[in-house]
Design a protein around this motif. Structure first.
Motif, mmCIF file in Angstrom:
data_model
loop_
_atom_site.group_PDB
_atom_site.id
_atom_site.type_symbol
_atom_site.label_atom_id
_atom_site.label_comp_id
_atom_site.label_asym_id
_atom_site.label_seq_id
_atom_site.Cartn_x
_atom_site.Cartn_y
_atom_site.Cartn_z
ATOM 1 N N LEU A 1 -38.451 58.690 5.725
ATOM 2 C CA LEU A 1 -39.128 59.879 5.183
ATOM 3 C C LEU A 1 -39.603 59.648 3.755
ATOM 4 O O LEU A 1 -40.685 60.107 3.375
ATOM 5 C CB LEU A 1 -38.212 61.098 5.247
ATOM 6 C CG LEU A 1 -38.016 61.711 6.624
ATOM 7 C CD1 LEU A 1 -36.998 62.847 6.554
ATOM 8 C CD2 LEU A 1 -39.324 62.217 7.187
ATOM 9 N N ASN A 2 -38.806 58.936 2.949
ATOM 10 C CA ASN A 2 -39.228 58.639 1.573
ATOM 11 C C ASN A 2 -40.524 57.846 1.560
ATOM 12 O O ASN A 2 -41.426 58.127 0.765
ATOM 13 C CB ASN A 2 -38.130 57.874 0.823
ATOM 14 C CG ASN A 2 -37.007 58.780 0.374
ATOM 15 O OD1 ASN A 2 -37.187 59.983 0.224
ATOM 16 N ND2 ASN A 2 -35.837 58.205 0.164
ATOM 17 N N VAL A 3 -40.638 56.865 2.442
ATOM 18 C CA VAL A 3 -41.864 56.068 2.535
ATOM 19 C C VAL A 3 -43.020 56.955 3.011
ATOM 20 O O VAL A 3 -44.126 56.889 2.471
ATOM 21 C CB VAL A 3 -41.669 54.857 3.467
ATOM 22 C CG1 VAL A 3 -42.991 54.151 3.734
ATOM 23 C CG2 VAL A 3 -40.649 53.892 2.876
ATOM 24 N N ALA A 4 -42.760 57.801 4.003
ATOM 25 C CA ALA A 4 -43.812 58.680 4.535
ATOM 26 C C ALA A 4 -44.330 59.629 3.454
ATOM 27 O O ALA A 4 -45.545 59.844 3.334
ATOM 28 C CB ALA A 4 -43.290 59.466 5.734
ATOM 29 N N VAL A 5 -43.438 60.199 2.661
ATOM 30 C CA VAL A 5 -43.856 61.113 1.595
ATOM 31 C C VAL A 5 -44.671 60.362 0.543
ATOM 32 O O VAL A 5 -45.706 60.850 0.072
ATOM 33 C CB VAL A 5 -42.633 61.821 0.965
ATOM 34 C CG1 VAL A 5 -43.020 62.555 -0.312
ATOM 35 C CG2 VAL A 5 -42.011 62.786 1.961
ATOM 36 N N SER A 6 -44.251 59.166 0.199
ATOM 37 C CA SER A 6 -45.002 58.357 -0.757
ATOM 38 C C SER A 6 -46.405 58.041 -0.225
ATOM 39 O O SER A 6 -47.393 58.134 -0.961
ATOM 40 C CB SER A 6 -44.241 57.066 -1.059
ATOM 41 O OG SER A 6 -44.982 56.260 -1.940
ATOM 42 N N ASP A 7 -46.486 57.693 1.056
ATOM 43 C CA ASP A 7 -47.790 57.417 1.668
ATOM 44 C C ASP A 7 -48.673 58.657 1.676
ATOM 45 O O ASP A 7 -49.888 58.578 1.444
ATOM 46 C CB ASP A 7 -47.611 56.893 3.090
ATOM 47 C CG ASP A 7 -47.035 55.481 3.138
ATOM 48 O OD1 ASP A 7 -46.951 54.810 2.084
ATOM 49 O OD2 ASP A 7 -46.645 55.061 4.247
ATOM 50 N N MET A 8 -48.076 59.817 1.949
ATOM 51 C CA MET A 8 -48.849 61.068 1.953
ATOM 52 C C MET A 8 -49.372 61.370 0.543
ATOM 53 O O MET A 8 -50.517 61.780 0.373
ATOM 54 C CB MET A 8 -47.984 62.233 2.447
ATOM 55 C CG MET A 8 -48.758 63.525 2.720
ATOM 56 S SD MET A 8 -49.217 64.583 1.316
ATOM 57 C CE MET A 8 -47.675 64.866 0.506
ATOM 58 N N GLU A 9 -48.554 61.140 -0.473
ATOM 59 C CA GLU A 9 -49.005 61.373 -1.844
ATOM 60 C C GLU A 9 -50.174 60.454 -2.206
ATOM 61 O O GLU A 9 -51.123 60.867 -2.873
ATOM 62 C CB GLU A 9 -47.849 61.190 -2.831
ATOM 63 C CG GLU A 9 -46.820 62.297 -2.735
ATOM 64 C CD GLU A 9 -45.569 62.039 -3.565
ATOM 65 O OE1 GLU A 9 -45.287 60.861 -3.894
ATOM 66 O OE2 GLU A 9 -44.874 63.013 -3.866
ATOM 67 N N THR A 10 -50.117 59.207 -1.756
ATOM 68 C CA THR A 10 -51.221 58.272 -1.989
ATOM 69 C C THR A 10 -52.490 58.775 -1.305
ATOM 70 O O THR A 10 -53.572 58.771 -1.903
ATOM 71 C CB THR A 10 -50.846 56.864 -1.481
ATOM 72 O OG1 THR A 10 -49.702 56.395 -2.207
ATOM 73 C CG2 THR A 10 -52.005 55.888 -1.651
ATOM 74 N N ALA A 11 -52.376 59.222 -0.063
ATOM 75 C CA ALA A 11 -53.532 59.744 0.674
ATOM 76 C C ALA A 11 -54.070 61.012 0.008
ATOM 77 O O ALA A 11 -55.296 61.196 -0.100
ATOM 78 C CB ALA A 11 -53.156 60.014 2.124
ATOM 79 N N TYR A 12 -53.176 61.901 -0.432
ATOM 80 C CA TYR A 12 -53.578 63.135 -1.113
ATOM 81 C C TYR A 12 -54.406 62.800 -2.356
ATOM 82 O O TYR A 12 -55.487 63.353 -2.568
ATOM 83 C CB TYR A 12 -52.337 63.955 -1.499
ATOM 84 C CG TYR A 12 -52.648 65.195 -2.295
ATOM 85 C CD1 TYR A 12 -52.834 66.414 -1.669
ATOM 86 C CD2 TYR A 12 -52.774 65.151 -3.683
ATOM 87 C CE1 TYR A 12 -53.137 67.567 -2.398
ATOM 88 C CE2 TYR A 12 -53.083 66.283 -4.423
ATOM 89 C CZ TYR A 12 -53.257 67.491 -3.777
ATOM 90 O OH TYR A 12 -53.561 68.618 -4.500
ATOM 91 N N ASN A 13 -53.890 61.876 -3.173
ATOM 92 C CA ASN A 13 -54.588 61.505 -4.407
ATOM 93 C C ASN A 13 -55.931 60.847 -4.110
ATOM 94 O O ASN A 13 -56.922 61.116 -4.793
ATOM 95 C CB ASN A 13 -53.707 60.600 -5.267
ATOM 96 C CG ASN A 13 -52.535 61.360 -5.865
ATOM 97 O OD1 ASN A 13 -52.613 62.552 -6.130
ATOM 98 N ND2 ASN A 13 -51.429 60.669 -6.068
ATOM 99 N N ASP A 14 -55.974 59.996 -3.101
ATOM 100 C CA ASP A 14 -57.224 59.357 -2.717
ATOM 101 C C ASP A 14 -58.253 60.413 -2.292
ATOM 102 O O ASP A 14 -59.405 60.398 -2.746
ATOM 103 C CB ASP A 14 -56.983 58.357 -1.593
ATOM 104 C CG ASP A 14 -58.266 57.671 -1.160
ATOM 105 O OD1 ASP A 14 -58.914 58.180 -0.210
ATOM 106 O OD2 ASP A 14 -58.625 56.641 -1.749
#
Length: 151
Positions: free
Chosen positions: A36-49
């Protein structure tokens, strides 16, 4: 939340009649919390992009009321809430990308549908939402919700 969950015997996920597939929580058994920590980090990257993509389709179309509209591929930017009060459609090919950016909320009324047509796919529709996302009962939402706050 209105959801009822039943933990799987592995303790790594739960199921619910209100969710298709599995539901995960940080309190589940390992390795779920790390995943889940990795998934949240990936979502934050996608959000910022998504938030930094340049607008190509206009600002605040419909004053944020996009129900009844058919949207072409591109980036749409809203400084208002996005409201879906009637069915709306994304029309494009299988590889076309749709990004809707808002500094407000995304609100979809009960029993409304977000429809993809012409080959458009949910996996290429991105809702980048700084505010709250609310999807009404019996509504059908399509796309990837990149929400900074509540869903």
């Amino acid at each position: 939340t209105g959801f009822s969950f039943t933990a799987d015997s592995s303790g790594e996920f739960s199921r619910s009649s209100q969710v298709t597939g599995r539901a995960f929580a940080p309190t589940d058994s390992p390795p779920t919390p790390a995943v889940l920590n990795v998934a949240v980090s990936d979502m934050e990257t996608a959000y910022n992009d998504a938030s930094q993509r340049a607008n190509t389709q206009g600002f605040n179309i419909g004053g944020g009321n996009i129900g009844g509209m058919t949207l072409a591929p591109g980036v749409y930017t809203f400084g208002t809430d996005i409201n879906i009060n009637s069915d709306m459609t994304f029309s494009g090919g299988a590889d076309n990308v749709f990004i809707l950016q808002t500094t407000g909320a995304l609100m979809q009324a009960a029993s409304t549908n977000v429809i993809s047509s012409g080959g458009a796919q949910a996996k290429t529709i991105f809702w980048q939402v700084k505010g709250t996302v609310w999807v009404g009962s019996s509504a059908v939402m399509q796309g990837i919700l990149l929400a900074k706050n509540n869903v």
